[in-house]
Design a protein around this motif. Structure first.
Motif, PDB file in Angstrom:
ATOM      1  N   ARG A   1      -3.182   5.261 -11.869  1.00  0.00           N
ATOM      2  CA  ARG A   1      -4.251   5.105 -10.884  1.00  0.00           C
ATOM      3  C   ARG A   1      -3.750   4.335  -9.667  1.00  0.00           C
ATOM      4  NH1 ARG A   1      -9.687   2.464 -12.958  1.00  0.00           N
ATOM      5  NH2 ARG A   1      -9.539   4.299 -14.303  1.00  0.00           N
ATOM      6  N   ALA A   2      -2.916   3.327  -9.906  1.00  0.00           N
ATOM      7  CA  ALA A   2      -2.370   2.541  -8.798  1.00  0.00           C
ATOM      8  C   ALA A   2      -1.515   3.409  -7.895  1.00  0.00           C
ATOM      9  CB  ALA A   2      -1.550   1.374  -9.342  1.00  0.00           C
ATOM     10  N   VAL A   3      -0.688   4.266  -8.500  1.00  0.00           N
ATOM     11  CA  VAL A   3       0.191   5.144  -7.723  1.00  0.00           C
ATOM     12  C   VAL A   3      -0.635   6.138  -6.909  1.00  0.00           C
ATOM     13  CG1 VAL A   3       1.874   7.014  -7.911  1.00  0.00           C
ATOM     14  CG2 VAL A   3       2.199   4.910  -9.222  1.00  0.00           C
ATOM     15  N   LEU A   4      -1.623   6.762  -7.539  1.00  0.00           N
ATOM     16  CA  LEU A   4      -2.454   7.744  -6.840  1.00  0.00           C
ATOM     17  C   LEU A   4      -3.251   7.094  -5.704  1.00  0.00           C
ATOM     18  CD1 LEU A   4      -3.783   9.886  -9.841  1.00  0.00           C
ATOM     19  CD2 LEU A   4      -2.019  10.502  -8.171  1.00  0.00           C
ATOM     20  N   THR A   5      -3.774   5.901  -5.962  1.00  0.00           N
ATOM     21  CA  THR A   5      -4.525   5.194  -4.931  1.00  0.00           C
ATOM     22  C   THR A   5      -3.626   4.841  -3.760  1.00  0.00           C
ATOM     23  OG1 THR A   5      -6.011   4.245  -6.589  1.00  0.00           O
ATOM     24  CG2 THR A   5      -5.953   3.175  -4.433  1.00  0.00           C
ATOM     25  N   CYS A   6      -2.428   4.378  -4.061  1.00  0.00           N
ATOM     26  CA  CYS A   6      -1.477   4.007  -3.008  1.00  0.00           C
ATOM     27  C   CYS A   6      -1.089   5.221  -2.173  1.00  0.00           C
ATOM     28  CB  CYS A   6      -0.237   3.376  -3.641  1.00  0.00           C
ATOM     29  SG  CYS A   6       0.922   2.705  -2.448  1.00  0.00           S
ATOM     30  N   LEU A   7      -0.843   6.351  -2.831  1.00  0.00           N
ATOM     31  CA  LEU A   7      -0.499   7.582  -2.113  1.00  0.00           C
ATOM     32  C   LEU A   7      -1.649   8.019  -1.201  1.00  0.00           C
ATOM     33  CD1 LEU A   7       1.264   9.602  -4.955  1.00  0.00           C
ATOM     34  CD2 LEU A   7       2.328   8.734  -2.856  1.00  0.00           C
ATOM     35  N   ALA A   8      -2.872   7.917  -1.698  1.00  0.00           N
ATOM     36  CA  ALA A   8      -4.032   8.307  -0.902  1.00  0.00           C
ATOM     37  C   ALA A   8      -4.211   7.397   0.312  1.00  0.00           C
ATOM     38  CB  ALA A   8      -5.292   8.288  -1.763  1.00  0.00           C
ATOM     39  N   LEU A   9      -4.098   6.081   0.092  1.00  0.00           N
ATOM     40  CA  LEU A   9      -4.268   5.131   1.185  1.00  0.00           C
ATOM     41  C   LEU A   9      -3.174   5.279   2.241  1.00  0.00           C
ATOM     42  CD1 LEU A   9      -5.271   1.879  -0.747  1.00  0.00           C
ATOM     43  CD2 LEU A   9      -6.734   3.284   0.715  1.00  0.00           C
ATOM     44  N   THR A  10      -2.022   5.778   1.823  1.00  0.00           N
ATOM     45  CA  THR A  10      -0.900   5.935   2.758  1.00  0.00           C
ATOM     46  C   THR A  10      -0.951   7.268   3.496  1.00  0.00           C
ATOM     47  OG1 THR A  10       0.515   4.542   1.364  1.00  0.00           O
ATOM     48  CG2 THR A  10       1.615   5.967   2.967  1.00  0.00           C
ATOM     49  N   TRP A  11      -1.054   8.360   2.754  1.00  0.00           N
ATOM     50  CA  TRP A  11      -0.896   9.685   3.358  1.00  0.00           C
ATOM     51  C   TRP A  11      -2.202  10.296   3.864  1.00  0.00           C
ATOM     52  CZ3 TRP A  11       3.750  11.705   4.533  1.00  0.00           C
ATOM     53  CH2 TRP A  11       4.875  11.096   3.946  1.00  0.00           C
ATOM     54  N   LEU A  12      -3.337   9.758   3.444  1.00  0.00           N
ATOM     55  CA  LEU A  12      -4.617  10.281   3.933  1.00  0.00           C
ATOM     56  C   LEU A  12      -5.198   9.425   5.053  1.00  0.00           C
ATOM     57  CD1 LEU A  12      -6.341  11.366   0.580  1.00  0.00           C
ATOM     58  CD2 LEU A  12      -4.968  12.736   2.174  1.00  0.00           C
ATOM     59  N   ASN A  13      -4.419   8.459   5.510  1.00  0.00           N
ATOM     60  CA  ASN A  13      -4.864   7.589   6.601  1.00  0.00           C
ATOM     61  C   ASN A  13      -4.323   8.120   7.927  1.00  0.00           C
ATOM     62  OD1 ASN A  13      -5.540   5.543   8.347  1.00  0.00           O
ATOM     63  ND2 ASN A  13      -4.231   3.999   7.398  1.00  0.00           N
ATOM     64  N   PRO A  14      -5.186   8.619   8.812  1.00  0.00           N
ATOM     65  CA  PRO A  14      -4.700   9.194  10.081  1.00  0.00           C
ATOM     66  C   PRO A  14      -3.974   8.191  10.961  1.00  0.00           C
ATOM     67  CG  PRO A  14      -7.092   8.922  10.116  1.00  0.00           C
ATOM     68  CD  PRO A  14      -6.648   8.676   8.711  1.00  0.00           C
ATOM     69  N   HIS A  15      -4.309   6.910  10.819  1.00  0.00           N
ATOM     70  CA  HIS A  15      -3.669   5.897  11.666  1.00  0.00           C
ATOM     71  C   HIS A  15      -2.184   5.752  11.344  1.00  0.00           C
ATOM     72  CE1 HIS A  15      -7.311   4.547  13.607  1.00  0.00           C
ATOM     73  NE2 HIS A  15      -7.915   4.489  12.431  1.00  0.00           N
ATOM     74  N   VAL A  16      -1.800   6.040  10.104  1.00  0.00           N
ATOM     75  CA  VAL A  16      -0.397   5.868   9.735  1.00  0.00           C
ATOM     76  C   VAL A  16       0.484   6.847  10.503  1.00  0.00           C
ATOM     77  CG1 VAL A  16      -0.297   7.479   7.782  1.00  0.00           C
ATOM     78  CG2 VAL A  16       1.142   5.469   7.774  1.00  0.00           C
ATOM     79  N   TYR A  17      -0.049   8.041  10.785  1.00  0.00           N
ATOM     80  CA  TYR A  17       0.723   9.029  11.539  1.00  0.00           C
ATOM     81  C   TYR A  17       0.848   8.615  13.002  1.00  0.00           C
ATOM     82  CZ  TYR A  17      -0.046  11.824   7.372  1.00  0.00           C
ATOM     83  OH  TYR A  17      -0.070  12.260   6.065  1.00  0.00           O
TER      84      TYR A  17
END
Length: 207
Positions: free
Chosen positions: A116-132
């Motif tokens: 769950r930690a890995v999936l949450t981290c991936l979501a918070l990273t790659w689904l955040n438009p600001h990171v791009y």
């Protein structure tokens, strides 16, 4: 020797300025560190993801500039204006702080297992438009201004990301108390504002 590493130092400062901000990803990494739950995996995902995105930004924006030199002017103006906007928002937070620090206790984002930690981290990273915007466009824009040294700049930005997330995750017990204070974020925001405004003006002046 100093001039050879100057782009790397510039990349480190730029990367750190963009990463150090109150956000869901930082809160999650800090929370995982305090709970000592899948810290290495979370830090690794965040740092590796940033490295990939920064490489895309440095390579992509740099390739456009090489193929179309006039693009440097366009990229310089757009990137400069974005950086000035970021700096203005950070300066506004210094003058009118939200009044709260970085909350790390409880919250909707809880990691009950490594998966769950890995999936949450991936979501918070790659689904955040600001990171791009931060890693691909802004870092890529500033890197393009360094010409052939843009990859050295990119390495500095990657190291900044690695250092920040490692400090946040593995130093959570100490950083948690510090970042819980609103005054600490005012100091960080002041540094971020100054760095972003200087970079923005530099980009526009060189466009």
């Amino acid at each position: 020797m100093t001039s050879a590493f100057a782009p790397a130092f510039a990349g480190f400062g730029t990367g750190l300025s963009l990463i150090v901000a109150i956000g869901a990803q930082n809160a999650f990494v800090l929370r995982q560190g305090i709970r000592r739950d899948a810290v290495l995996a979370v830090v690794g995902i965040c740092a590796l993801s940033d490295a990939v995105l920064i490489a895309l930004g440095v390579g992509g924006v740099g390739a456009v500039v090489v193929a179309w030199p006039a693009a440097l002017t366009v990229v310089g103006w757009i990137g400069g204006l974005f950086l000035l906007g970021y700096g203005a928002l950070a300066a506004r937070r210094v003058v009118r702080p939200a009044g709260t620090g970085l909350e790390v206790e409880g919250g909707a984002v809880a990691a009950g297992s490594r998966r769950r930690a890995v999936l949450t981290c991936l979501a918070l990273t790659w689904l955040n438009p600001h990171v791009y915007l931060d890693t691909v466009f802004l870092v890529g824009s500033v890197a393009a201004d360094h010409g052939p040294a843009r990859w050295t700049f990119g390495v500095g930005a990657v190291l900044a990301s690695l250092c920040w997330f490692a400090a946040l995750g593995f130093g959570a017990r100490l950083l948690g108390r510090f970042l819980a204070r609103p005054a600490a974020w005012r100091v960080l925001d002041a540094l971020v504002a100054a760095t972003m405004i200087v970079l923005g003006v530099t980009l526009i002046a060189g466009a």
